[in-house]
Design a protein around this motif. Structure first.
Motif, PDB file in Angstrom:
ATOM      1  N   UNK A  43      14.230   5.423  -8.997  1.00 20.87           N
ATOM      2  CA  UNK A  43      13.933   6.360  -7.908  1.00 20.87           C
ATOM      3  C   UNK A  43      14.908   7.533  -7.913  1.00 20.87           C
ATOM      4  N   UNK A  44      15.084   8.077  -9.115  1.00 24.93           N
ATOM      5  CA  UNK A  44      15.942   9.238  -9.319  1.00 24.93           C
ATOM      6  C   UNK A  44      15.510  10.447  -8.515  1.00 24.93           C
ATOM      7  N   UNK A  45      14.203  10.511  -8.229  1.00 26.32           N
ATOM      8  CA  UNK A  45      13.667  11.616  -7.443  1.00 26.32           C
ATOM      9  C   UNK A  45      14.481  11.808  -6.164  1.00 26.32           C
ATOM     10  N   UNK A  46      14.997  10.694  -5.635  1.00 26.32           N
ATOM     11  CA  UNK A  46      15.708  10.749  -4.356  1.00 26.32           C
ATOM     12  C   UNK A  46      17.133  11.267  -4.454  1.00 26.32           C
ATOM     13  N   UNK A  47      17.676  11.359  -5.647  1.00 27.58           N
ATOM     14  CA  UNK A  47      19.078  11.788  -5.768  1.00 27.58           C
ATOM     15  C   UNK A  47      19.232  12.814  -6.887  1.00 27.58           C
ATOM     16  N   UNK A  48      18.251  13.659  -7.001  1.00 32.93           N
ATOM     17  CA  UNK A  48      18.152  14.589  -8.135  1.00 32.93           C
ATOM     18  C   UNK A  48      19.426  15.400  -8.386  1.00 32.93           C
ATOM     19  N   UNK A  49      20.159  15.730  -7.345  1.00 36.09           N
ATOM     20  CA  UNK A  49      21.338  16.585  -7.536  1.00 36.09           C
ATOM     21  C   UNK A  49      22.555  15.829  -8.043  1.00 36.09           C
ATOM     22  N   UNK A  50      22.438  14.516  -8.113  1.00 36.63           N
ATOM     23  CA  UNK A  50      23.636  13.703  -8.380  1.00 36.63           C
ATOM     24  C   UNK A  50      23.894  13.461  -9.865  1.00 36.63           C
ATOM     25  N   UNK A  51      23.007  13.939 -10.723  1.00 37.63           N
ATOM     26  CA  UNK A  51      23.127  13.582 -12.130  1.00 37.63           C
ATOM     27  C   UNK A  51      23.962  14.571 -12.940  1.00 37.63           C
ATOM     28  N   UNK A  52      24.675  14.020 -13.947  1.00 39.46           N
ATOM     29  CA  UNK A  52      25.458  14.902 -14.820  1.00 39.46           C
ATOM     30  C   UNK A  52      24.537  15.672 -15.771  1.00 39.46           C
ATOM     31  N   UNK A  53      25.112  16.664 -16.445  1.00 37.48           N
ATOM     32  CA  UNK A  53      24.323  17.510 -17.343  1.00 37.48           C
ATOM     33  C   UNK A  53      23.722  16.742 -18.518  1.00 37.48           C
ATOM     34  N   UNK A  54      24.413  15.707 -18.945  1.00 38.26           N
ATOM     35  CA  UNK A  54      23.950  14.935 -20.121  1.00 38.26           C
ATOM     36  C   UNK A  54      22.945  13.838 -19.744  1.00 38.26           C
ATOM     37  N   UNK A  55      22.387  13.913 -18.522  1.00 38.03           N
ATOM     38  CA  UNK A  55      21.453  12.885 -18.042  1.00 38.03           C
ATOM     39  C   UNK A  55      20.311  12.660 -19.042  1.00 38.03           C
ATOM     40  N   UNK A  56      19.913  11.403 -19.157  1.00 39.23           N
ATOM     41  CA  UNK A  56      18.769  11.031 -19.993  1.00 39.23           C
ATOM     42  C   UNK A  56      17.636  10.671 -19.042  1.00 39.23           C
ATOM     43  N   UNK A  57      16.570  11.456 -19.043  1.00 36.67           N
ATOM     44  CA  UNK A  57      15.455  11.186 -18.129  1.00 36.67           C
ATOM     45  C   UNK A  57      14.407  10.336 -18.826  1.00 36.67           C
ATOM     46  N   UNK A  58      13.980   9.280 -18.156  1.00 35.44           N
ATOM     47  CA  UNK A  58      12.955   8.411 -18.725  1.00 35.44           C
ATOM     48  C   UNK A  58      11.798   8.307 -17.740  1.00 35.44           C
TER      49      UNK A  58
END
Ligand code: ADP
Ligand code: MG
Length: 152
Positions: free
Chosen positions: A109-124
């Motif tokens: 449920x990354x949608x809920x914390x979208x601003x919290x991820x680092x630049x190197x995030x891996x989206x699946x």
């Protein structure tokens, strides 16, 4: 980079995730997108196996996180952000107190914390094709091509 896969069973998803898990390193943060029942938790189980961790979840310290630990292995923190509404709420979960630089995060449920991820995030992104088939799209940061040679 964007990589696309189709899996036709939970076992195939676990096997794909295992290959991804073998290529993860400390500081990696995985952000999942996908509906309930898509296969995010199943995928995480495979990640744990690929990282050499026991395929069983230890008791959560918070309701929202499961931790996979192994001797001399990188710890995997598996978060479920379903109930997180905003960044203040995220703060109170202690999310920022976990040591990302020495571990791996996998976040449902990354949608809920979208601003919290680092630049190197891996989206699946996982979407249901039918009962047993899933489309799995993996999106890495610019220049991160480490999953280029994975087949499933
Ligand atoms: P989520 O964490 O996204 O809510 P889960 O991993 O808990 O989803 O559940 C996925 C469900 O879908 C499981 O019951 C699993 O057996 C089923 N399933 C069927 N086909 C697949 C597939 N190809 N990959 C992953 N899960 C699948
Ligand atoms: Mg889940």
């Amino acid at each position: 980079m964007e990589y696309n896969f189709i899996t036709n069973s939970p076992e195939e998803t676990i096997s794909l995730a295992e290959k991804i898990g073998r290529l993860l390193k400390a500081g990696d943060c995985i952000a999942y997108y996908g509906d309930l029942g898509a296969g995010k938790t199943t995928f995480t189980r495979g990640l744990a196996v690929g990282m050499g961790l026991p395929d069983e979840v230890s008791s959560p310290t918070f309701a929202i996180v499961n931790e996979y630990h192994g001797k001399d292995k990188i710890t995997l923190y598996h978060f479920d952000m379903y109930r997180i509404g905003n960044s203040d709420e995220l703060e109170t979960t202690g999310f920022y107190d976990y040591p990302l630089d020495e571990s791996v995060f996998a976040v449902e449920w990354s949608e809920n914390i979208e601003d919290a991820f680092p630049e190197n995030v891996i989206r699946i992104k996982i979407s249901r094709i039918d009962d047993d088939a899933r489309k799995i799209t993996i999106i890495t940061a610019e220049g991160d091509e480490r999953f280029a040679y994975i087949g499933n």
